[in-house]
Scaffold this active site. Structure first.
Site, PDB file in Angstrom:
ATOM      1  N   LYS A   1       1.092  -1.093   0.127  1.00 53.54           N
ATOM      2  CA  LYS A   1       0.002   0.129   0.034  1.00 53.54           C
ATOM      3  C   LYS A   1       0.782   1.339  -0.014  1.00 53.54           C
ATOM      4  O   LYS A   1       2.039   1.213   0.551  1.00 53.54           O
ATOM      5  CB  LYS A   1      -0.862   0.095   1.369  1.00 53.54           C
TER       6      LYS A   1
ATOM      7  N   ARG B   1     -10.350 -11.394   1.645  1.00 55.31           N
ATOM      8  CA  ARG B   1     -11.115 -12.587   0.852  1.00 55.31           C
ATOM      9  C   ARG B   1     -10.590 -13.891   1.090  1.00 55.31           C
ATOM     10  O   ARG B   1     -11.070 -14.799   1.145  1.00 55.31           O
ATOM     11  CB  ARG B   1     -11.590 -12.062  -0.288  1.00 55.31           C
TER      12      ARG B   1
END
Ligand code: BES
Ligand code: MN
Ligand code: ZN
Length: 493
Positions: free
Chosen positions: A271, A345
């Site tokens: 990130k 996920r």
């Protein structure tokens, strides 16, 4: 733990009285007090200092006119619009106004408000406890004080008593979930989160905990969860809690799954550094799940439940998983990794499979899954994706009642093409900048098994950058999910 009681205001030993004040001013609730105070409240109204706006407070110091040295007038807005949310906000505002006082706070109820007294009392207690939370646990000197006792100023009444006790338990548990979200990632690792879960289980009846580490995760074939954890020396865990109360109906096993990334740097798909510190809150789904099942146990709610916290730290590193890797999840399906920052996920995939394997009939997962969900809904609502209309309705209703709000979003088979992979059964992300919350939900759908399931993407309301202007007045974890699960349990019992 704040003590919560019902007692007549004169017998409570109050350090402060607090009164909800609705607009227009001068309603039944404040008339008698105004008389005793020689018209001070109405004069404050005339001068414009007291307006009764939601969340506004005015603090009066008294000279023996009432049975307390102070009175807080806490605004709740227009009388006909007063709802539990307004009362929670007033509770929090009063707690903040009294943060230098501590001691005993006595709430006066107002029978003329359009909220029944037990709900009024519960909302005020909940707001006071949530509003007196301080995130400054790591300061050498944190001088914010919460009230030690909250008293509802009323004659003894079992219905009121039950309502405020329940509200206090749930709000305290939400604050404990906030503590977990606020814990820095150097203190809260998958391992220490497992210890926290074990401590909770030791505290509460009919709640047990098992923590599965790398070897067991490998034996179960959890190649998605273990891949995410590989970049960090803080190894992943699957933290499992079971709540098995006597007298529960046997046709429901509530399955709760919480994303518990103790820090999300993004992995190899790292990130940008701005704001990355807030990614310590990426385990907030797990925090809500843990203290949500804790709330069910503390309340003795007669519903069986299993919670699975999929805990890992997502870091880049020499052994980290990579874009291009193909993983095999516990249900046997293969996943091409497109983006290692789409890690939530992956860990949820194996945890969803696990709770179904253990017999969960109704599943709810809580996850800070996509930045786009926060862009869409801000810090108030989470987005919910369900495969069953009745289950969706129940969870949305539990959210409406509890304050942990959920807004329904669509699942649709045609979103499946977003995760079609040329090499594997599916991929974990796409290069299209479209529909990422729905894409993520469709991915989870592959692992949700048969039976009702809802995915709640709580990226927005889980962790605040600033006050929300209601009863959540400080930055950091919000405890989202605890109140939702407690209410859902009540509805299922
Ligand atoms: N934990 C983040 C999502 C997030 C972002 C939560 C901001 C709260 C605030 C998640 O793991 C993530 O990185 N999601 C990516 C997915 C993308 C790479 C497909 C996102 O939403 O950008
Ligand atoms: Mn991520
Ligand atoms: Zn994440």
């Amino acid at each position: 733990m704040t003590k919560v009681e019902i007692a007549l205001p004169g017998q409570a030993g109050a350090d402060a009285l607090a009164l909800p004040v609705a607009q227009p001013l001068g309603g039944d609730g404040s008339k008698i007090l105004d008389g005793k105070l020689g018209g001070r409240l109405s004069r404050l109204g005339e001068s414009g200092e007291l307006r009764g706006d939601r969340g506004e407070t005015v603090l009066l110091h008294l000279n023996g006119e009432l049975e307390a040295p102070r009175l807080v007038a806490a605004g709740v807005g227009k009388r006909e619009n007063v709802d539990p949310d307004a009362l929670r906000t007033a509770g929090a505002a009063a707690a903040q106004a009294l943060s230098r006082v501590g001691g005993t706070l006595v709430w006066l109820l107002d029978e003329s408000l359009p909220v029944p007294l037990p709900e009024q009392a519960a909302a005020l207690v909940e707001g006071t406890i949530l509003g007196s939370y301080s995130p400054g646990h790591w300061k050498s000197k944190d001088d914010a004080r919460a009230p030690e006792r909250i008293v509802i100023g009323h004659a003894d009444d079992p219905e009121l008593q039950a309502a405020v006790e329940r509200a206090a338990v749930v709000a305290e548990r939400a604050n404990r979930a906030r503590d977990l979200s606020n814990m820095p990632p150097n203190e809260l690792t998958p391992h220490t989160l497992g210890e926290k879960a074990q401590e909770l289980a030791a505290e509460l009846e009919h709640l047990t905990c098992a923590v599965l580490a790398t070897k067991e995760l490998d034996d179960l074939g959890m190649g998605a969860l273990t891949a995410v954890g590989r970049g960090s020396r803080n190894e992943p865990r699957l933290i499992v809690l079971r709540y098995d109360p006597p007298g529960a109906r046997d046709d429901i096993l509530l399955g709760l799954v919480g994303k518990s990334i103790t820090f999300d740097a993004g992995g190899i798909s790292i990130k940008p550094s701005g704001g990355m510190q807030d990614m310590k809150g990426d385990m907030s789904g797990g925090a809500g799940t843990l203290h949500g099942i804790g709330a069910l146990a503390a309340l003795g709610t007669p519903v069986r439940a299993i919670a699975a916290l999929a805990a890992a730290e997502n870091l880049p590193g020499g052994d980290a998983f990579r874009p291009g890797d193909i993983l095999r999840a516990a249900n046997g399906k293969t996943i091409e990794v497109i983006n290692t920052d789409a890690e939530g996920r992956l860990v949820l995939a194996d945890a969803l499979w696990y709770v179904r394997r253990e017999g969960a009939t109704h599943v709810l997962d809580l996850a800070t899954l996509t930045g786009a969900m926060e862009l869409a809904l801000g810090d108030l609502y989470a987005g919910g994706f369900a495969n069953d209309k009745d289950w969706e309705d129940r969870i949305v209703e539990a959210g409406r009642r509890s304050g942990d709000l959920v807004w329904p979003f669509p699942l649709h088979p045609r979103y499946r093409r977003y995760i079609d992979s040329a090499f594997a059964d599916m991929k974990n992300g796409s290069t299209l900048r479209q529909g990422s919350p729905a894409l993520a939900a469709e991915f989870l759908h592959e692992f949700a098994g048969d039976g009702p399931w809802m995915h709640v993407d709580m990226a927005g309301p889980a962790f605040l950058e600033r006050s929300r202007g209601d009863y959540l007045r400080v930055p950091g974890g919000t405890g989202y999910g605890v109140r939702l699960i407690a209410e859902l349990g009540r509805m299922l019992a």
